[in-house]
Enzyme design. Sequence first.
Site, PDB file in Angstrom:
ATOM      1  CG  HIS A  72      -1.917   1.038   1.317  1.00  0.00           C
ATOM      2  ND1 HIS A  72      -2.133   1.765   2.460  1.00  0.00           N
ATOM      3  CD2 HIS A  72      -2.812   1.480   0.403  1.00  0.00           C
ATOM      4  CE1 HIS A  72      -3.125   2.618   2.254  1.00  0.00           C
ATOM      5  NE2 HIS A  72      -3.551   2.469   1.010  1.00  0.00           N
ATOM      6  CG  ASP A 110      -3.003   6.511  -3.692  1.00  0.00           C
ATOM      7  OD1 ASP A 110      -4.068   5.885  -3.685  1.00  0.00           O
ATOM      8  OD2 ASP A 110      -2.120   6.393  -2.812  1.00  0.00           O
ATOM      9  CD  GLU A 149      -7.457   4.777  -4.916  1.00  0.00           C
ATOM     10  OE1 GLU A 149      -8.358   5.587  -4.588  1.00  0.00           O
ATOM     11  OE2 GLU A 149      -6.791   4.122  -4.099  1.00  0.00           O
ATOM     12  CG  HIS A 174      -3.938   8.599  -0.139  1.00  0.00           C
ATOM     13  ND1 HIS A 174      -4.589   9.270   0.875  1.00  0.00           N
ATOM     14  CD2 HIS A 174      -4.719   7.537  -0.455  1.00  0.00           C
ATOM     15  CE1 HIS A 174      -5.714   8.649   1.158  1.00  0.00           C
ATOM     16  NE2 HIS A 174      -5.825   7.588   0.380  1.00  0.00           N
TER      17      HIS A 174
END
Length: 314
Positions: free
Chosen positions: A63, A92, A165, A105
Amino acid sequence: MTTPQNLVPAYPHLRARKAAVAAAIVTAITLALVLNVNVSRVHAMGVFSALRSPGEAAFIAGHRGDVTAAPENTLAALGQALNSPADYVETDVQLTADGIPVLMHDWTVDRTTDGTGPVWNYTYEELSALDAGSWFGDEFVGATVPTLEEFLNLLRWSTKNAILELKGTWTDEQVALVSDLIARHRVNDHVMIGSFDIMTLQALQRVSPELPGMLIVRDIEGDPAALAAAAGAIALVTSKRAITTNPQLVQRVHDAGLGILIYTLNDSETWADAVSLGVDGIVTDRPAELGQWIAQEIAGTSELPFATGVGVAG
């Protein structure tokens, strides 16, 4: 250089598109059900080697890199994850004011840099001048916010994969900025695109249908196949709460031919729960620790059952 207005992402705080998003979801689900759209591209695209059964080891996604070793979403953290037991590195992507995809993020730079304000208010030149590492430790003073291109250049020489993402709602033109970079670095077979936003994943289908998409949802209600069809997704990414409150959910997702990933699990108790239900992937802040746990608890060995290190990715 300033970016044309249509290159500025429509972020969630801009509520004007809510009605359009709702209408698109209803239309897409209706078409999927009426036309019996086949949303299972998991095996055909080779993204998942197989859907997991209860008790089988899930793949690991680091992550924002390995945030136990370096500041999140910096090249240091991403490099650590690429050299960990993680199969995937999750990060991200947002756009700067001049349309450069960068890794961040939060909607603002406040928490992880010495700057303030929204990411989209900065040109890349301005953003790259910020310190993105000193908050984590003195050894990371001067770390910068990376571009997506810098990360893909690392990924290109790795045997690992990435989950990108896309934050907020992206247009076809904006998604093309990302897919063009992926193609240029020849990592198409090593990247999956995730988003909370169905319209963004629909744009991905129009622009680069060969890139597998994953819909991120906090809870899964109703038919998971219809939900995935609305986004053209091959997998759903959801919370631990979604599967613990509905233990049959994993099997329902698998019955639909879809993969299911769980975020963000950081201890052995939650890892064990997820594996016992047969999830396909676990997103974690602790990829090295999870790799060791899988080696010991699932594989029955102290040796990591994953390839680590660097190799050429196709």
